[in-house]
Design a protein around this motif. Structure first.
Motif, PDB file in Angstrom:
ATOM      1  N   GLU A  32       0.814  -1.219   0.000  1.00 26.68           N
ATOM      2  CA  GLU A  32       0.000   0.000   0.000  1.00 26.68           C
ATOM      3  C   GLU A  32       0.846   1.267   0.000  1.00 26.68           C
ATOM      4  OE1 GLU A  32      -2.595  -0.408   3.320  1.00 26.68           O
ATOM      5  OE2 GLU A  32      -3.909  -1.876   2.326  1.00 26.68           O
ATOM      6  N   ILE A  33       2.062   1.208   0.559  1.00 27.24           N
ATOM      7  CA  ILE A  33       2.935   2.392   0.533  1.00 27.24           C
ATOM      8  C   ILE A  33       3.996   2.273  -0.570  1.00 27.24           C
ATOM      9  CG2 ILE A  33       2.541   2.938   2.958  1.00 27.24           C
ATOM     10  CD1 ILE A  33       5.371   1.830   3.542  1.00 27.24           C
ATOM     11  N   GLU A  34       3.754   1.331  -1.495  1.00 29.90           N
ATOM     12  CA  GLU A  34       4.539   1.172  -2.711  1.00 29.90           C
ATOM     13  C   GLU A  34       5.988   0.743  -2.465  1.00 29.90           C
ATOM     14  OE1 GLU A  34       3.900   5.023  -4.523  1.00 29.90           O
ATOM     15  OE2 GLU A  34       2.149   4.286  -5.598  1.00 29.90           O
ATOM     16  N   VAL A  35       6.179  -0.129  -1.486  1.00 36.78           N
ATOM     17  CA  VAL A  35       7.491  -0.752  -1.315  1.00 36.78           C
ATOM     18  C   VAL A  35       7.704  -1.721  -2.480  1.00 36.78           C
ATOM     19  CG1 VAL A  35       8.861  -2.329   0.114  1.00 36.78           C
ATOM     20  CG2 VAL A  35       7.508  -0.513   1.185  1.00 36.78           C
ATOM     21  N   GLU A  36       8.839  -1.583  -3.168  1.00 38.78           N
ATOM     22  CA  GLU A  36       9.091  -2.363  -4.378  1.00 38.78           C
ATOM     23  C   GLU A  36       9.896  -3.632  -4.132  1.00 38.78           C
ATOM     24  OE1 GLU A  36      10.749   0.079  -7.495  1.00 38.78           O
ATOM     25  OE2 GLU A  36       9.645   1.826  -6.802  1.00 38.78           O
ATOM     26  N   ILE A  37      10.674  -3.658  -3.047  1.00 35.61           N
ATOM     27  CA  ILE A  37      11.531  -4.809  -2.777  1.00 35.61           C
ATOM     28  C   ILE A  37      11.347  -5.231  -1.320  1.00 35.61           C
ATOM     29  CG2 ILE A  37      13.883  -5.731  -2.757  1.00 35.61           C
ATOM     30  CD1 ILE A  37      14.649  -3.511  -4.736  1.00 35.61           C
ATOM     31  N   ILE A  38      11.022  -6.489  -1.123  1.00 38.39           N
ATOM     32  CA  ILE A  38      10.890  -7.058   0.219  1.00 38.39           C
ATOM     33  C   ILE A  38      11.804  -8.273   0.304  1.00 38.39           C
ATOM     34  CG2 ILE A  38       9.364  -8.210   1.861  1.00 38.39           C
ATOM     35  CD1 ILE A  38       7.042  -6.589   0.675  1.00 38.39           C
TER      36      ILE A  38
END
Length: 281
Positions: free
Chosen positions: A163-169
């Protein structure tokens, strides 16, 4: 395939302070190999991680003129993120978020909710300064501290990051306890549900168990791996008995065995191996 070489993780818990000039020499050598990313340092309190107190000084002496590798720095709070974001050379800011309340408090002295609030602020900093946020989910494959862990819980965390647009986990096996079935479970649930997010694996492991962990992650669709030369490293906040990172050499053998093409300079790789033996003494 993205290989993230982690000298920062290897160094941060080392028993004696590694001189700045040795850090610079070693990381400059790693920059010649062709890794996707170098996790080179951290902007955290020197009281918490004294080994990383010279990160700014190290950064100022790195030769980035001919490397294809990008730089990643770990931050633990908004102040650290602001400090790191001032440096154009840094591409990624890494933030440790935990699925375990126990470990979140131990690692960053924050509750999970406080850490999530910080993460939102750090993502705003990244967007304003053209950085990419990498979120590490420690205890990503289960919880040795008896805190909650199941598929819904893991997906709930991931949805909040989406939802907060984190691209890499990067799912982290912080204490090295994950089994192949745990790894398969975690990656298949997340990768299939969130196809726009790049999922990585940050394993700590004994050498004999490393290949089965790599195999489980790769076959579940993970194509981003954090490793460290010679398997040095471990989280100093995890527990007294540190379990090192998976050795980069073991990952290379695994990828070669599975015919995975990677653009690595073997001569510089071997030189990095040799230098590691002189740095970590």
């Amino acid at each position: 395939m993205q290989i993230v070489e982690c000298p920062r993780d290897a160094m941060q818990s080392w028993h004696s302070f590694i001189p700045t000039e040795k850090k610079v020499e070693y990381i400059n050598q790693l920059l010649k190999v062709g890794f996707h990313t170098i996790d080179f340092g951290s902007f955290v309190s020197p009281k918490a991680i004294p080994q990383m107190k010279d990160t700014k000084e190290v950064l100022s002496q790195l030769d980035l003129s001919e490397t294809s590798s990008k730089l990643l720095a770990i931050v633990a709070n908004v102040r650290g993120a602001n400090d790191a974001a001032e440096h154009e050379e840094i591409d990624y800011l890494g933030f440790p978020l935990s699925l375990s309340e126990t470990f979140q408090l131990r690692n960053t002295n924050k509750t999970i909710q406080q850490a999530k609030d910080s993460l939102k602020e750090i993502q705003d900093i990244c967007k304003k300064t053209d950085k990419t946020l990498v979120t590490y989910l420690s205890m990503g494959f289960g919880n040795p501290y008896n805190d909650p862990y199941n598929a819904d819980y893991l997906l709930q965390f991931t949805e909040e990051l989406n939802e907060i647009e984190v691209e890499i986990i990067s799912l982290a096996d912080t204490v090295g306890s994950a089994k192949p079935e745990d790894i398969d479970f975690a990656f298949k649930n997340t990768i299939n549900t969130f196809p726009d997010i790049t999922f990585g694996a940050h394993f700590h492991s004994t050498p004999e168990k490393a290949p089965e962990k790599l195999k489980a992650a790769y076959e579940a669709g993970c194509h981003r791996f954090d490793t460290a030369m010679k398997g040095f490293g471990g989280c100093p906040m995890a527990k007294d008995d540190l379990t090192g990172n998976i050795a980069t050499e073991i990952l290379m053998k695994f990828l070669d065995k599975n015919d995975v093409d990677i653009e690595i300079d073997k001569t510089h790789f071997q030189a990095s191996e040799a230098l590691a033996s002189k740095v970590f003494i």
